[in-house]
Design a protein around this motif. Structure first.
Motif, mmCIF file in Angstrom:
data_model
loop_
_atom_site.group_PDB
_atom_site.id
_atom_site.type_symbol
_atom_site.label_atom_id
_atom_site.label_comp_id
_atom_site.label_asym_id
_atom_site.label_seq_id
_atom_site.Cartn_x
_atom_site.Cartn_y
_atom_site.Cartn_z
ATOM 1 N N LEU A 220 0.844 -1.192 0.000
ATOM 2 C CA LEU A 220 0.000 0.000 0.000
ATOM 3 C C LEU A 220 0.882 1.247 0.000
ATOM 4 C CD1 LEU A 220 -2.786 -0.859 2.619
ATOM 5 C CD2 LEU A 220 -2.993 -0.810 0.143
ATOM 6 N N PRO A 221 0.418 2.329 -0.600
ATOM 7 C CA PRO A 221 1.192 3.577 -0.568
ATOM 8 C C PRO A 221 1.131 4.217 0.805
ATOM 9 C CG PRO A 221 -0.916 3.930 -1.638
ATOM 10 C CD PRO A 221 -0.829 2.455 -1.370
ATOM 11 N N ASP A 222 1.907 5.248 1.006
ATOM 12 C CA ASP A 222 1.854 5.994 2.262
ATOM 13 C C ASP A 222 0.473 6.615 2.446
ATOM 14 O OD1 ASP A 222 4.528 5.573 3.146
ATOM 15 O OD2 ASP A 222 5.205 6.939 1.581
ATOM 16 N N TRP A 223 0.174 6.959 3.700
ATOM 17 C CA TRP A 223 -1.182 7.382 4.051
ATOM 18 C C TRP A 223 -1.639 8.592 3.241
ATOM 19 C CZ3 TRP A 223 -1.937 12.320 5.824
ATOM 20 C CH2 TRP A 223 -0.820 12.994 6.319
ATOM 21 N N TYR A 224 -0.705 9.488 2.879
ATOM 22 C CA TYR A 224 -1.119 10.689 2.155
ATOM 23 C C TYR A 224 -1.401 10.424 0.675
ATOM 24 C CZ TYR A 224 3.996 10.495 2.041
ATOM 25 O OH TYR A 224 5.294 10.076 1.949
ATOM 26 N N PHE A 225 -1.199 9.189 0.208
ATOM 27 C CA PHE A 225 -1.574 8.809 -1.147
ATOM 28 C C PHE A 225 -2.677 7.754 -1.162
ATOM 29 C CE2 PHE A 225 2.826 10.185 -2.605
ATOM 30 C CZ PHE A 225 2.345 11.332 -3.204
ATOM 31 N N LEU A 226 -3.224 7.434 0.004
ATOM 32 C CA LEU A 226 -4.246 6.396 0.067
ATOM 33 C C LEU A 226 -5.506 6.798 -0.708
ATOM 34 C CD1 LEU A 226 -4.094 5.009 3.724
ATOM 35 C CD2 LEU A 226 -3.556 3.807 1.609
ATOM 36 N N PHE A 227 -5.815 8.076 -0.771
ATOM 37 C CA PHE A 227 -7.026 8.502 -1.478
ATOM 38 C C PHE A 227 -6.893 8.229 -2.979
ATOM 39 C CE2 PHE A 227 -4.306 12.172 -1.747
ATOM 40 C CZ PHE A 227 -4.616 12.777 -2.951
ATOM 41 N N LEU A 228 -5.683 8.372 -3.533
ATOM 42 C CA LEU A 228 -5.479 8.034 -4.937
ATOM 43 C C LEU A 228 -5.533 6.518 -5.149
ATOM 44 C CD1 LEU A 228 -2.581 10.503 -5.835
ATOM 45 C CD2 LEU A 228 -4.988 10.673 -6.473
ATOM 46 N N VAL B 59 -13.221 17.268 1.169
ATOM 47 C CA VAL B 59 -14.199 16.204 1.407
ATOM 48 C C VAL B 59 -13.838 14.951 0.622
ATOM 49 C CG1 VAL B 59 -16.615 15.550 1.087
ATOM 50 C CG2 VAL B 59 -16.058 17.793 2.008
ATOM 51 N N SER B 60 -13.419 15.121 -0.619
ATOM 52 C CA SER B 60 -13.058 13.971 -1.454
ATOM 53 C C SER B 60 -11.851 13.231 -0.888
ATOM 54 C CB SER B 60 -12.768 14.426 -2.885
ATOM 55 O OG SER B 60 -13.881 15.070 -3.453
ATOM 56 N N VAL B 61 -10.817 13.972 -0.498
ATOM 57 C CA VAL B 61 -9.604 13.339 0.028
ATOM 58 C C VAL B 61 -9.892 12.626 1.336
ATOM 59 C CG1 VAL B 61 -7.315 13.817 0.984
ATOM 60 C CG2 VAL B 61 -8.022 14.901 -1.140
ATOM 61 N N ILE B 62 -10.638 13.280 2.244
ATOM 62 C CA ILE B 62 -10.947 12.669 3.543
ATOM 63 C C ILE B 62 -11.796 11.423 3.362
ATOM 64 C CG2 ILE B 62 -12.187 13.011 5.708
ATOM 65 C CD1 ILE B 62 -11.320 15.953 5.590
ATOM 66 N N PHE B 63 -12.801 11.480 2.503
ATOM 67 C CA PHE B 63 -13.681 10.324 2.293
ATOM 68 C C PHE B 63 -12.924 9.145 1.690
ATOM 69 C CE2 PHE B 63 -16.430 7.925 -0.627
ATOM 70 C CZ PHE B 63 -17.313 7.395 0.288
ATOM 71 N N LEU B 64 -12.129 9.393 0.639
ATOM 72 C CA LEU B 64 -11.394 8.313 -0.014
ATOM 73 C C LEU B 64 -10.339 7.721 0.921
ATOM 74 C CD1 LEU B 64 -10.947 9.776 -3.610
ATOM 75 C CD2 LEU B 64 -12.451 7.912 -2.909
ATOM 76 N N THR B 65 -9.677 8.571 1.716
ATOM 77 C CA THR B 65 -8.691 8.060 2.667
ATOM 78 C C THR B 65 -9.355 7.197 3.726
ATOM 79 O OG1 THR B 65 -7.305 10.025 2.320
ATOM 80 C CG2 THR B 65 -6.870 8.704 4.287
ATOM 81 N N TRP B 66 -10.501 7.651 4.246
ATOM 82 C CA TRP B 66 -11.225 6.867 5.249
ATOM 83 C C TRP B 66 -11.698 5.538 4.670
ATOM 84 C CZ3 TRP B 66 -16.265 5.059 5.365
ATOM 85 C CH2 TRP B 66 -16.680 4.513 6.574
ATOM 86 N N GLN B 67 -12.162 5.552 3.447
ATOM 87 C CA GLN B 67 -12.605 4.317 2.803
ATOM 88 C C GLN B 67 -11.450 3.330 2.668
ATOM 89 O OE1 GLN B 67 -16.012 3.920 2.844
ATOM 90 N NE2 GLN B 67 -16.058 3.439 0.668
ATOM 91 N N SER B 68 -10.281 3.823 2.299
ATOM 92 C CA SER B 68 -9.133 2.945 2.116
ATOM 93 C C SER B 68 -8.653 2.369 3.443
ATOM 94 C CB SER B 68 -7.994 3.714 1.440
ATOM 95 O OG SER B 68 -6.891 2.881 1.208
ATOM 96 N N VAL B 69 -8.582 3.202 4.480
ATOM 97 C CA VAL B 69 -8.124 2.732 5.795
ATOM 98 C C VAL B 69 -9.144 1.797 6.418
ATOM 99 C CG1 VAL B 69 -7.549 3.479 8.134
ATOM 100 C CG2 VAL B 69 -6.710 4.766 6.174
ATOM 101 N N HIS B 70 -10.416 2.047 6.172
ATOM 102 C CA HIS B 70 -11.482 1.275 6.806
ATOM 103 C C HIS B 70 -11.475 -0.185 6.373
ATOM 104 C CE1 HIS B 70 -15.309 0.507 8.746
ATOM 105 N NE2 HIS B 70 -15.790 0.052 7.607
#
Length: 259
Positions: free
Chosen positions: A81-89, A147-158
């Motif tokens: 997995l990429p680093d947390w700041y690229f999880l949304f991508l 909103v897009s970055v926070i949502f996609l990051t949360w989805q990936s971590v979840h």
């Protein structure tokens, strides 16, 4: 008419005689709206930075990063997995419109449009006002991006089991078992099992150790052919004779380890 009456003399014809003095404006008429850069403003900046730094260090102590073990090239099941700041991508590439045949759309087009829009936001909304309601375009684009970055990051971590990933990639302790490479079943083990179970049967992140097991020769042959747990069927590609030799080799290693 008296000499000089009604006339204005200047040293340069390009400079108006009515030019005002270049004395800076006195901001004392705006009490509370201005202050000295040193030490007033700079001290406030340092205090805010110190509070943020202490808070960040506290978070790192309370919730450490989920570090994993050494990289294992033999683990074919491990998904990096990429680093947390690229999880949304990374999460964006899971959607149908940004993957498969449309992978270039998810890799280049959508991120390019998003970051390009943020770069152009100050030029698209260059009004004189500084309040959010006076800058609807820039503020709206920034809110949409956050909103897009926070949502996609949360989805990936979840959906990631971080504890399981850490356990699966822990370094395996070195084995002290003596492996008889001259055994007739060693060649079958090397060709079919060593990639996952290790050169000394110590196992790895992709497969368990084969030292200390209590299976019979028949059970080992069945597992090698039909699989078990995360091990799929059909991994063993040798003959029946080689399968028997493999089972005998694994049992001999366990017998030597028990002595």
């Amino acid at each position: 008419m008296h000499k000089g009456k009604g006339m204005k003399f200047v040293g340069d014809s390009r400079i108006s005689a009515e030019r005002k003095s270049q004395i800076p404006k006195d901001y004392s008429e705006y009490p509370g709206r201005t202050e000295a850069f040193w030490p007033n403003f700079l001290l406030k900046e340092w205090l805010v930075g110190a509070v943020f730094l202490v808070g960040f260090l506290t978070l790192t102590l309370i919730h450490p990063s989920p570090l994993e073990g050494m990289a294992d090239p033999t683990n074919a099941s491990y998904i990096p997995l990429p680093d947390w700041y690229f999880l949304f991508l990374y999460e964006l590439l899971k959607y149908q419109f940004a993957s498969g045949d449309y992978i270039l759309l998810g890799l280049l087009v959508l991120p390019g449009l998003a970051f390009g829009a943020l770069l152009l936001a100050p030029f698209l909304d260059n009004g004189p006002g500084r309040r959010p309601k006076q800058r609807p375009v820039a503020v709206g684009m920034m809110i949409l991006a956050l909103v897009s970055v926070i949502f996609l990051t949360w989805q990936s971590v979840h959906v990631v089991d971080w504890e399981a990933r850490g356990e699966a990639n822990k370094p395996v302790p070195e084995s002290e078992v003596a492996v008889d490479t001259e055994h007739e079943g060693y060649a079958a083990y090397e060709a079919n099992c060593m990639t996952c179970h290790g050169a000394e049967l110590e196992g790895g992140s992709a497969a368990p150790t084969l030292v200390g097991i209590e299976y019979t020769a028949e059970e080992i042959q069945t597992i090698a052919k039909e699989g078990t747990g995360n091990m799929p069927a059909g991994l063993f590609t040798g003959s029946d004779e080689e399968l028997e030799q493999l089972a005998d080799f694994i049992i001999s290693v366990n017998e030597s380890a028990a002595e």
